[in-house]
Design an enzyme around this catalytic site. Structure first.
Site, PDB file in Angstrom:
ATOM      1  N   ASP A   1       0.849  -1.190   0.000  1.00 39.70           N
ATOM      2  CA  ASP A   1       0.000   0.000   0.000  1.00 39.70           C
ATOM      3  C   ASP A   1       0.889   1.246   0.000  1.00 39.70           C
ATOM      4  O   ASP A   1       1.646   1.486   0.945  1.00 39.70           O
ATOM      5  CB  ASP A   1      -0.890  -0.018   1.241  1.00 39.70           C
ATOM      6  CG  ASP A   1      -1.935   1.078   1.228  1.00 39.70           C
ATOM      7  OD1 ASP A   1      -1.956   1.879   0.273  1.00 39.70           O
ATOM      8  OD2 ASP A   1      -2.730   1.144   2.187  1.00 39.70           O
TER       9      ASP A   1
ATOM     10  N   ASP B   1      -3.249   2.507  -5.934  1.00 41.79           N
ATOM     11  CA  ASP B   1      -2.151   2.595  -4.975  1.00 41.79           C
ATOM     12  C   ASP B   1      -1.939   1.345  -4.128  1.00 41.79           C
ATOM     13  O   ASP B   1      -1.138   1.343  -3.201  1.00 41.79           O
ATOM     14  CB  ASP B   1      -2.353   3.797  -4.045  1.00 41.79           C
ATOM     15  CG  ASP B   1      -3.668   3.746  -3.299  1.00 41.79           C
ATOM     16  OD1 ASP B   1      -4.517   2.896  -3.647  1.00 41.79           O
ATOM     17  OD2 ASP B   1      -3.857   4.544  -2.366  1.00 41.79           O
ATOM     18  N   GLU B   2      -2.648   0.257  -4.438  1.00 43.60           N
ATOM     19  CA  GLU B   2      -2.504  -0.975  -3.664  1.00 43.60           C
ATOM     20  C   GLU B   2      -2.374  -2.170  -4.607  1.00 43.60           C
ATOM     21  O   GLU B   2      -2.948  -2.185  -5.690  1.00 43.60           O
ATOM     22  CB  GLU B   2      -3.719  -1.201  -2.759  1.00 43.60           C
ATOM     23  CG  GLU B   2      -4.017  -0.067  -1.793  1.00 43.60           C
ATOM     24  CD  GLU B   2      -5.274  -0.331  -0.985  1.00 43.60           C
ATOM     25  OE1 GLU B   2      -5.453  -1.475  -0.510  1.00 43.60           O
ATOM     26  OE2 GLU B   2      -6.097   0.595  -0.852  1.00 43.60           O
TER      27      GLU B   2
END
Length: 397
Positions: A11, A107-108
């Protein structure tokens, strides 16, 4: 002895704000956030750095509220194309350690590094190497959760931030995991958490020891899934989105510049995602039988739902219609920040399909497929802005 998988959840910390700070080194040490246009009524905080977080600035709140908490907050405009570029770069680093990488929003990502341990070491050692590589090459930090399944790996990446590695092994389930609030569990959004609280379930441990029949009565099939997640029995694979030959799934997601509210917003949001998914399916000459959607609310809490379709689909219209139907069956009126669509159980696009009795949509389906291919050719030749679908009505997504 259990031969567990080794799953990572990576993350990126304050992703939008961290990327913007690369272009503004003079703002180091100052509270910084990325947000919408302050002159617009719906300007909100999209991301914040650690300094802003100390003042209580929260993702999803109005800019004026954040400014009241932190008068010296520096608000920078968003640059989504830049974030997409960095997301690709980060996932390229992940792919150096394993071919099994599943993006979960911009974003992960989940990584299955089970087969990589002989090359790079333990799960923690791999996580630390990835964190160091991303920081050295891109100037960004990530938090990584390491566990034996996706749900607990995600829980680990949320447990300690920023720039940290957290390992949740089987010995940590009762000692740590079961003591955490049930709202921290993946797929437990605010609405689900409120319902669980009314049932006297406040921690993940409470959920793990709950009566399955009671959960089934209250949540249907999802109740059994929640119980399995809390017990650590999630065995879902890390899907490699974007594969073509022998693909397991093809999908895409988008985090929006503002909250989506109402039917028109949701339709436009799914439209933005469906266009990309349809394009990739057509290019790969594939259709899919199982549709999955990912929804994140303004606080970035996630919900994932899927359904088996009677026939494989790939067209823009079919993706939107089925996604909206699944969305309405599982979501309240809460604001939405991110939407994702993926198709699995893929089959070649020209695979014969048994027509249903009295079917009237066979020819229209063929026409929609042909329309999708025609639009793709126009975009490839004249650019993405040359033609768009009629219900793409929101310009600031």
């Amino acid at each position: 002895m259990i031969n567990d998988r080794t799953i990572l959840h990576c993350d990126l910390n304050g992703f939008y704000a961290s990327v913007e700070m690369l272009s503004h080194p003079e703002l180091a040490g100052l509270p910084v956030a990325v947000g919408g246009d302050p002159s617009k009524r719906k300007g909100i905080i999209l991301a914040k750095n650690e300094e802003a977080k100390k003042f209580g600035v929260a993702t999803g709140e109005a800019l004026w509220v954040a400014k009241r908490k932190c008068p010296k907050l520096v608000v920078l405009p968003s640059h989504h194309k830049l974030y997409e570029e960095y997301s690709i770069k980060v996932n390229e680093i992940y792919s150096r350690f394993t071919s099994q990488v599943e993006p979960f929003g911009i974003d992960e990502s989940w990584l299955d590094v089970s087969a990589s341990r002989k090359l790079f070491g333990t799960g923690k050692e791999i996580a630390d190497k990835i964190r160091e590589t991303v920081k050295r090459e891109l100037g960004l930090t990530i938090s990584v959760g390491v566990s034996f399944n996706k749900v607990f790996a995600k829980l680990g990446s949320d447990y300690k931030k920023p720039d940290a590695t957290t390992v949740f092994g089987r010995a940590d389930i009762e000692k740590i995991v079961h003591k955490l609030p049930v709202k921290d569990l993946l797929y437990v959004g605010k609405k689900t958490a409120d319902t669980l609280h009314k049932l006297g379930i406040y921690t993940i441990g409470d959920l793990a020891s709950s009566n399955e029949a009671m959960l089934l009565r209250r949540f249907g099939k999802f109740g059994a899934e929640l119980l399995a997640y809390a017990k650590g029995e999630d065995n879902s694979p890390v899907a490699c989105y974007g594969e073509t030959e022998e693909a397991k799934s093809i999908g895409n997601s988008h985090t929006f510049a503002r909250d989506l509210l109402g039917d028109e917003d949701i339709a436009a949001g799914f439209g933005k995602v469906a266009e990309n998914v349809s394009k990739r399916l057509i290019e790969a000459n594939l259709k899919g039988y199982v549709l999955s959607i990912v929804i994140k609310d303004a606080n970035l809490s996630s919900l994932v739902r899927q359904k088996k379709l009677n026939k494989p689909i790939s067209s823009y219209k079919d993706l939107i219609n089925n996604s909206i139907e699944l969305f309405k069956a599982n979501w309240d009126n809460s604001p939405v920040r991110m939407l994702g669509i993926s198709l699995s159980q893929l089959t070649p696009a020209d695979t014969p399909v048994q027509a249903e009795l009295f079917e009237t949509k066979l020819h229209s389906t063929k026409a929609e497929d042909a329309l999708g291919k025609a639009i793709l050719k126009i975009k490839d030749k004249y650019g993405n802005s040359a033609i768009n679908f009629a219900n793409r009505s929101i310009k600031d997504l």
